[in-house]
Design an enzyme around this catalytic site. Structure first.
Site, PDB file in Angstrom:
ATOM      1  N   GLY A  21     -39.546   9.765 -19.322  1.00  0.00           N
ATOM      2  CA  GLY A  21     -40.182   9.721 -20.626  1.00  0.00           C
ATOM      3  C   GLY A  21     -39.748   8.519 -21.438  1.00  0.00           C
ATOM      4  N   SER A 130     -45.233  16.903  -9.377  1.00  0.00           N
ATOM      5  CA  SER A 130     -44.163  16.522  -8.461  1.00  0.00           C
ATOM      6  C   SER A 130     -44.622  16.739  -7.030  1.00  0.00           C
ATOM      7  CB  SER A 130     -42.919  17.383  -8.741  1.00  0.00           C
ATOM      8  OG  SER A 130     -41.976  17.301  -7.696  1.00  0.00           O
ATOM      9  N   TYR A 156     -39.640  26.179  -9.580  1.00  0.00           N
ATOM     10  CA  TYR A 156     -39.990  24.801  -9.950  1.00  0.00           C
ATOM     11  C   TYR A 156     -41.295  24.399  -9.280  1.00  0.00           C
ATOM     12  CZ  TYR A 156     -39.702  19.742 -10.499  1.00  0.00           C
ATOM     13  OH  TYR A 156     -39.966  18.423 -10.809  1.00  0.00           O
TER      14      TYR A 156
END
Length: 286
Positions: A21, A130, A156
């Site tokens: 970020g 991801s 995740y």
């Protein structure tokens, strides 16, 4: 990566005080954009080294009240929303609203934020997924891991698969509404950031540290696919990553069969709207 001039454009980057970020925010600001660092810890956001036209606003994606507050305070147009913030393979926990921590932060927080800001967005939404989405599955009857033994890595994977399904359904809804706004997704390959160091296990954290040293690239390199998705002329629904999986120039890349399931994307959207109480804006519906 050299990106097109961003002068006159406004971008919000979640989780912009560190890692991918921060790298994305720096690049956008350096290209002339007004960048809003949407961060949980304002002090860390203000301490981040981002030269240019930037401001810091508080946003805790694990708290829907914080998400609503951020959106309600927004005025004016927003060219670009980068849903970057996330947590990875953390110990079992829940958000303020009782959602499984990874699903609640990585998916539901960004789902709510995007829909609340959507009437102000003029260009595109980029959501980070991801490679781990390929190891995820969507348990529609147990999205918050209340009926199964918790598995940090699978949780995740579910959250990252959810990010791709969210992008798929968001683009479908935008197209149906005749909106010019585009929804895209990106993944960084393997970027060596602090994302991989919160498992609560010395063994797992050690293995990830080794992976970072051997396979990981810098945050600047990892941010390239995000910046490409944010600035290149790509069709809505695109998924961008390193051409060769972990490395390579940014390109449109493949996703798992589950990540292309239109019916699953619709059902996940409906479940997410029910859980958060937030849905696609009525003002944009066809």
């Amino acid at each position: 990566m050299i990106i097109p001039d961003q002068t006159g454009r406004t971008a919000v980057v979640t989780g912009a005080n560190s890692g991918l970020g921060l790298a994305s925010a720096r690049a956008l600001a350096a290209a002339g954009a007004h960048v809003v660092l949407a961060v949980r810890d304002v002090a860390k956001g203000e301490a981040a080294d981002v030269p240019g036209d930037v401001e810091v606003r508080r946003l805790d994606l694990a708290d829907l009240e914080s998400v609503r507050g951020f959106a309600e305070a927004w005025t004016g147009e927003l060219d670009l929303l980068i849903n970057n913030a996330g947590i990875m393979a953390v110990p079992a926990g829940v958000t303020v609203d009782g959602f499984e921590l990874q699903f609640g932060t990585n998916h539901l927080g960004h789902f709510a934020l995007t829909n609340l800001l959507l009437p102000s967005i003029t260009d595109r939404v980029v959501t980070l997924s991801s490679l781990m989405h390929r190891f995820g599955s969507i348990a529609m009857q147990d999205l918050n891991w209340q009926q199964r033994p918790y598995n940090a890595e699978r949780a995740y994977g579910q959250s990252k698969l959810s990010n791709l399904l969210f992008t798929l359904e968001l683009q479908r809804r935008l197209t149906a509404a005749g909106s010019p706004v585009r929804a895209l997704a990106a993944h960084p390959g393997w970027a060596a950031t602090n994302l991989q160091s919160h498992s609560g296990s010395r063994v797992k954290d050690g293995a990830m540290a080794l992976g970072n040293a051997v396979l990981g690239g810098s945050a600047d390199r990892g941010a390239v696919p995000t910046l490409y998705a944010a600035t290149a002329d790509l069709p809505g629904g695109s998924y961008v990553g390193p051409r060769y999986g972990l490395v390579g120039p940014p390109a449109r890349v493949s996703r798992s069969k589950g990540a292309k399931d239109l019916d699953l994307a619709r059902r996940l959207w409906e479940a997410s709207a029910e859980l958060t109480g937030i849905d696609f804006p009525a003002s944009l519906r066809a």
